[in-house]
Design an enzyme around this catalytic site. Structure first.
Site, PDB file in Angstrom:
ATOM      1  CG  ASP A 232      -2.491 -13.027   9.823  1.00  0.00           C
ATOM      2  OD1 ASP A 232      -2.864 -14.031   9.721  1.00  0.00           O
ATOM      3  OD2 ASP A 232      -2.584 -12.425  10.740  1.00  0.00           O
TER       4      ASP A 232
ATOM      5  CE  LYS B 155      -4.073   1.831   0.313  1.00  0.00           C
ATOM      6  NZ  LYS B 155      -5.091   1.657  -0.638  1.00  0.00           N
TER       7      LYS B 155
END
Ligand code: NAD
Length: 360
Positions: free
Chosen positions: A249, A191
């Protein structure tokens, strides 16, 4: 000579799925001396410690462990023992394959993705400041001084460190894994448009490392939110994904969902000379002791462990036996049946029995 392996049964459903996996691994004929040690709630009750030193010592000595899931309380209480093991042993690379198997319900066919998640940094570094504490107020004052941005006084703060060293190390691991396993493409997920100094650094490190490999492996970049949609719409366009800790995750659970759920998603944590194998799923406490849950994820984690031990023939035979049982769909747990209340579903150990019966 027998391999020495540390076995951590874990909490909740851990002991049941660990037992099933151990039985299947032993049934391949590979000689393993299991060193059974505790971590998690049982260890707290028996030794007064969540992660006894002797458990870490066992993994350090044996260099290989198979681990059941361990409970982490949500929002309050002790920090994750799973994260503590990865940090203490510098198991910096988490590899989570997501592969469709015939017989496992999924809207997709022929998915074969590998998630490579950075395991040591990011918001999982465990550097947190609690709301209202004097040190939190001091930190807020300093941040305001250096950034001229306002932070509400009643904020808690979690720190996201991402280093060049760890970013280069995980991306190199992903490319080396891709080469060794004859994969075609590595996609770095980030990001960096928003977090320029952390995800931006991860992305720049990835570009630099990728330059050493682009003769053999395609390199692509994707922003994590877009990646989440792409994986749902076109999962087959992707191959190996490399991500910072938190995105890794989350997307590994998303990928487990693409291939039929947590019951069939295995995983491994690698350091330079050590590895701990564990399912992606957690300790599912509501099913504890019921001999009900699916042992496949843990058995496939054992299959990955056999590959690491260079027991490829046993690993192939174990995977084939799992495939046969899944394809047949008879001796499988409730989650693999067309309806979850199917009376023909079998228990955890009975599914392991069927896998053992199909081992050639
Ligand atoms: P979970 O994975 O334990 O369970 C979520 C749901 O997934 C369960 O209710 C169940 O329906 C299903 N599920 C999980 N494993 C399954 C299996 N083998 N067969 C069939 N269905 C299965 O996730 P959670 O409820 O978010 O977490 C429970 C605890 O586990 C928490 O304390 C969490 O911190 C911990 N956890 C540990 C690990 C680890 O040890 N590596 C990983 C994730 C979560």
């Amino acid at each position: 000579m027998a391999h020495k392996v540390t076995l951590i049964p874990g909490d909740g459903i851990g002991p049941e799925v660990a037992r099933a996996a151990r039985r299947c691994i032993d049934a391949t004929g590979v000689k393993i001396t299991w060193d059974v040690v505790a971590a998690g709630q049982d260890a707290l009750e028996d030794f007064g410690e969540l992660l006894p030193k002797s458990t870490l010592e066992s993994i350090k000595n044996n260099k290989v462990a198979l681990k059941g899931p361990i409970i982490t309380p949500i929002g309050v209480g002790f920090r994750s023992v799973n994260v503590a093991i990865r940090h203490a042993l510098d198991l910096y690379a988490c590899v989570r394959p997501a592969k469709t198997y015939l017989g496992v319900k999924s809207p997709y066919k022929d998915i074969d993705l590998i998630i490579v998640r950075e395991n040591s940094e990011d918001l999982y570094a465990g550097i947190e400041f609690e709301e209202g504490k004097p040190e939190t107020k001091e930190l807020i004052a300093n941040i305001e001084k250096y950034t001229q941005k306002k932070i509400r006084q009643d904020s808690g703060i979690s720190i996201k460190p991402i280093s060049k060293y760890a970013s280069e190390r995980i991306v190199r691991f992903a490319f080396e894994y891709a080469i060794k396993n004859k994969r075609r493409k590595v996609t770095v997920v980030h990001k960096a448009n928003i977090m320029k100094f952390t995800d931006g650094l991860f992305l720049r490190a990835a570009r630099e490392v990728a330059a050493d490999y682009t003769d053999n492996i395609i390199f692509e970049e994707a922003i994590v939110d877009n990646m989440s949609m792409q994986l749902v719409q076109r999962p087959k366009d992707y191959d190996v994904l490399v991500l910072p800790n938190l995105y890794g995750d989350i997307l590994s659970d998303l990928c487990a969902g693409l291939v039929g759920g947590l019951g069939v998603a295995p995983g491994a944590n690698f350091g330079d000379d050590m590895a701990v194998f564990e399912a992606v799923h957690g300790s599912a406490p509501k099913y504890k002791g019921m001999n009900k849950v699916n042992p496949t994820a843990m058995i496939l984690s054992g299959m990955l462990m056999l590959r690491y031990l260079k027991e490829d023939d046993a690993a192939n035979r174990l995977e084939s036996a799992v495939k046969k049982v899944l394809t047949e769909g008879k001796s499988v747990t409730y989650d693999l049946k067309p309806h979850r209340d199917d009376p023909t579903s079998v228990g955890t150990q009975e599914m392991a029995d069927a896998i053992i019966a199909n081992l050639r």
